[in-house]
Each structure stands twice: as structure tokens, then as C-alpha cells.
Design an enzyme around this catalytic site. Structure first.
Site, short mmCIF file in Angstrom:
data_model
loop_
_atom_site.label_atom_id
_atom_site.label_comp_id
_atom_site.label_asym_id
_atom_site.label_seq_id
_atom_site.Cartn_x
_atom_site.Cartn_y
_atom_site.Cartn_z
N LYS B 53 0.83 -1.21 0.00
CA LYS B 53 0.00 0.00 0.00
C LYS B 53 0.86 1.26 0.00
O LYS B 53 0.58 2.22 -0.72
CB LYS B 53 -0.96 -0.03 1.21
CG LYS B 53 -2.06 -1.09 1.05
CD LYS B 53 -2.83 -1.40 2.33
CE LYS B 53 -3.80 -2.56 2.06
NZ LYS B 53 -4.55 -2.98 3.27
N GLN B 97 -4.43 -1.74 9.42
CA GLN B 97 -4.38 -3.05 8.79
C GLN B 97 -5.07 -4.10 9.66
O GLN B 97 -4.82 -4.21 10.85
CB GLN B 97 -2.92 -3.43 8.51
CG GLN B 97 -2.76 -4.74 7.77
CD GLN B 97 -3.35 -4.68 6.36
OE1 GLN B 97 -3.19 -3.70 5.64
NE2 GLN B 97 -4.06 -5.73 5.97
N ASP B 120 -11.08 2.77 4.13
CA ASP B 120 -11.44 1.35 4.07
C ASP B 120 -12.96 1.17 4.04
O ASP B 120 -13.45 0.07 3.73
CB ASP B 120 -10.88 0.63 5.31
CG ASP B 120 -9.67 -0.22 4.99
OD1 ASP B 120 -9.42 -0.47 3.80
OD2 ASP B 120 -8.98 -0.66 5.94
#
Lengths: 293, 293
Positions: B53, B97, B120
Site C-alpha cells: 500500500k 491493517q 477502508d
């Protein structure tokens, strides 16, 4: 064979009976659940609904406030009232009767309701809790009532195929979320105005939930023999033989399908009576959660 | 006949190309989109994802921060960092994460992310916006990538029957919401572990989305001839012929279904490459919305 009629008046009465005990328990602890109903404008149907909600509170011994504001009430004034009700410790549920006059931004008003008092389940925080299967959230009263009807009628949902016709935020989408949740475990199809072969899709349903708002739209070709039918529609159609000049019919053509389905909610007397009962249940739940009792 | 392979690498590259222009525009206005990636603990797979990422940001000229916190980081410390990132004007997207170590309450952490920076799409405010079809919300990257693959492959969704297998918050539920929205207009069925006759349900799909996390679970009996198959699964299975001792397969048995479907995403190289591309797209969108450019 005639289908089983799922009697919403009876189920709603049972829901209210269960609430009586819970309300007594809360009162013994010094807490009376309280609901504030806010109506802006003078829409006749809305006035009837608001009156019925306040009456239901009185019958159960709940505290209630009825706010009738003029049609030209500003957004600012309405939001000011919401904030006042958010801060009012006697109030555990707040409901703004829909639809407000066109100059009011309804979504913005709802965002101002304390999610813990949002007994209509329209605040985004509660929309998300339903998706996330968080039991502390509030579910809109009509789909919640539909689930209660299925439960009361002894309909098993796990592993069954449920088809929900309609994708509104108030009925279709929350109903689909309730049915697909781990508490219900149905396989769920959402159909809508753009669905092709609607009758065929409906005919694959063990449980058919109709929430389209079109009178008698779903007929015999939409029913799998033995299906359970939940008809959310409440539609007026002209009928000169009735004193009022109209009668109320559902989204399902009752006469056409009654020989096919195993159980069905009549209209009126099916889903309709459940809505206010579930509003009362949500208000009691809000009180219980807010006071921590 | 061999099906059309929906090439995720190519589509992801095209998404990134489109972003290059938008990023240049934002930079000309004095704004560089910034992403903060937070990793707690030293899970090897998570380290790889986080690295990928951050690398993607660098390749596109985005600003990024990489936070690697020890496995024993407290909830309090993590939330403190989130608040710091919420306040950091260089940061427009924040990602923690998943999964964090077991002592961390992930949902509580997510609640602390500013929803405008929740790239997200896991914050309840964004979960609700998806249901409410509010385009300012953030949609989880994997289902967003699946929609982009369908679009890029020229697959019409309106009026089609889409079956989503899986009801997770990260893929299944948001995917179903995207497909049923007025932007896509599919008739959508959500199937899951409790679905009876799963193969039969899948076989009714014009578009089949598999997101169950079980290797090669869906076979030829699940495919309607001509169906489009989106395989979200990324499963490792032992394979002694490979240097690493395993290979990656999807939830769909590719070899078994390829003669039936009209188009399919390979695994690897289908949905996988889209996720990071959509994360970049969400970060650029967050920047655009926050700075009002």
C-alpha cells in the site's frame, strides 16, 4: 385450502402485553419510558398516525409529548426542538412524523436525533448497526413488525429463500438485512422495479415480502405453492360501495393468491397493526438502554 | 469456448492512470493526497499488504505515512495515534491493517477514525452511506474493485440477477448493496453458509460473486451457461510442485467452470490487484472531499 391468516392485531396485542411487564419493571426502578412525537404541518394522514402513536403510549402508561408545529416551521426551529428533546431526560424516543413539508431537509433533521433515542431506526448510526448486526441498534418499526409476525406464526427462516420486493430504506433494505442476518439465516433476494421476470423471482420464494406500494401488483403467478406471504402494502383504491369511497388493499392480490400460499397477512389487519406496537417496543428498549436498567 | 478473462492487473493499471490526472490536478491546487497506514504487530502477511500500500502511494506520488507499532501496543495508544492522524492535515486517508492483535477492539478503533478519512469504508457512517446510496461515502475497496471489474468488462448489471455468496461486512454485504443500488439496478440474492441448495441458487445467477474463503468451493454445478463470475477468494492450498510449497486458488473451481461462464476473474490476477487501486482511488476522493477541490 384456505391459508393461515397471520393476524397482526393479535400479534400486536401480544407484543403490547409483553411490554406491560417490562414497563412495570422499569417503573419500579423509577423510570417511565417516554416518547416525543413531532409533527410539522397539518397533513391529515400524518395527524391520524401521530394521534394513534400518542394514544398507544397512553394505553401502555408511557410518558409522551406531542409536538404539532406549523407547516412553515423552519429547519432551524425544528432542529432546535430535536436538541431540546435529546436533552430531555423524560424522553427516550424521538420520532419526526414523515413526510415533513418540502422545505424541511428530513435527512438532516434525522442526523440531529440522538441515535440512542432514534426509535424509528432512520439515523445512519442505526442503519449501520443493522448491517453490522449490533443488537443495541434500532430497526425501523415496519420490518421489525414483519419479523415479529413471522416469529409469531412459527415460520422458520433459516435456510429458506426469502424474496423482498422493494428496496426502500424504510422497509425493503432493512427487511433484507434482518432476514440475511445470523439471527434469521435466510437466503435473501431483493427485487425491485428494475427486476426482470419479477413473477418468476417471486415464485422462487418460500417467504415473500411485498413492499412496493402498488395495489394488488403481485398475483397468483408470483406465488410458490405453500409460500408464506407478508404484505406490507397499504394502498387506497376507489370503491363506491364503501362509505368512505375507498378501500385498503395490499401489494398482493389476496383473492388471487389465497389458494396457493400456506400463510398470509391480510390487509388491513396484518402488518399495519404491528408498526405502532414495535414503536412502543423500541421506546421501551431505548429507555432500558439509556438508563441502563 | 474459453471465457473472457477479466484481467485485474490491466483494469487496476487503468484505474491508476485515471488517478494520475486527478492527482496532478489536486497538486496544482496545492493539495497532495496523503494516506496513513497503521500496522500493529508483526503478522507477515499484514506486513506484505502494508508494504504494498505504501509502495502504491509512492508510485502515484501520494504522500504516505507508515506506522508500525509493536504487538503489545495498547488500545489507548492506538486510538491516540488515530486522533493524531485525524488532526494531521497532510493525511486524508487512514487505514488500520486488519486483523490487529486479539487484545485490540478493532470496531472501537474504527469508530475513532474520522469518517471523512475512513478509506477502508468500515466506519458505521460509511456503512450507512452505502445503504443510503450517498455517493460521498467510502465503499470497502474489494467490492468497489469488483464493481470496477464488471464495468471495465462491459457487464450490464441492470435487470440482471446477481448472486453474492458470502455475507461478510467487508465483501458480501457491501457488494450486495452496490449491486442493488439505483446505480447498478441488479436483482440481488445473498447466499451464505446456511443456504440450502447453494448450487441451485448460484445457477440462477447471471453474475456470480464468490466471497466465501473456501478453496474451489463453487464448481460447474453452480454456473448458469454464459454467467459472469467474479471470484473474490484468495486461498492458499498446498502444492509441492511450487517453490513456496503452495499455490493461490479462488473460491471458484476455475478449471471446472471455465467452459461454462462467459467471463471470469482469474485467481490470482483478477480481484486481487483491484483492492490497492481502489484504496488509492478512495484516498484521492477523500482528499478531494476534505479540501473541497
Amino acid at each position: 385450502m384456505a391459508p393461515k391468516l397471520i393476524n397482526g392485531k393479535e400479534v400486536a396485542a401480544r407484543v403490547r402485553e409483553d411490554l406491560v411487564q417490562e414497563i412495570a419493571r422499569l417503573k419500579q426502578l423509577g423510570h417511565t419510558p417516554g416518547l416525543a412525537v413531532v409533527l410539522v404541518g397539518d397533513d391529515p394522514a400524518s395527524q391520524v398516525y401521530v394521534g394513534a402513536k400518542v394514544k398507544a403510549c397512553a394505553e401502555l402508561g408511557l410518558y409522551s409529548q406531542e409536538w404539532r408545529l406549523p407547516a412553515d416551521t423552519t429547519q432551524e426551529k425544528l432542529v432546535e426542538l430535536i436538541h431540546q428533546l435529546n436533552a430531555d431526560e423524560r424522553i427516550h424516543g424521538i420520532l419526526v412524523q414523515s413526510p415533513p413539508p418540502p422545505h424541511i431537509d428530513e435527512a438532516a433533521v434525522i442526523l440531529n436525533i440522538d441515535p440512542r433515542k432514534d426509535v424509528d431506526g432512520f439515523h445512519p448510526a442505526n442503519v449501520a448497526k443493522l448491517v453490522l448486526e449490533d443488537p443495541t441498534g434500532f430497526v425501523p418499526c415496519t420490518p421489525l413488525g414483519c419479523m415479529e409476525l413471522l416469529r409469531a406464526a412459527g415460520v422458520e427462516t433459516a435456510g429458506k429463500h426469502a424474496v423482498v420486493v422493494g428496496r426502500s430504506m424504510i422497509v425493503g433494505k432493512p427487511m433484507a438485512n434482518l432476514l440475511v442476518s445470523k439471527a434469521a439465516n435466510a437466503t435473501v433476494t431483493i427485487a425491485h422495479s428494475r427486476t426482470k421476470n419479477l413473477a418468476e423471482v417471486c415464485r422462487s420464494a418460500d417467504i415473500l415480502v411485498a413492499a412496493v406500494g402498488r395495489p394488488c401488483m403481485l398475483g397468483a403467478d408470483c406465488i410458490k405453492p405453500g409460500a408464506v406471504v407478508i404484505d406490507v402494502g397499504i394502498n387506497r383504491i376507489p370503491d363506491s360501495s364503501r362509505p368512505r369511497g375507498y378501500r385498503i388493499v395490499g401489494d398482493v392480490d389476496f383473492d388471487a393468491v389465497q389458494g396457493l400460499c400456506s400463510a398470509i397477512t391480510p390487509v388491513p389487519g396484518g402488518v399495519g397493526p404491528m408498526t405502532i406496537a414495535m414503536l412502543m417496543a423500541n421506546t421501551v428498549k431505548a429507555c432500558r438502554q439509556i438508563v441502563g436498567a
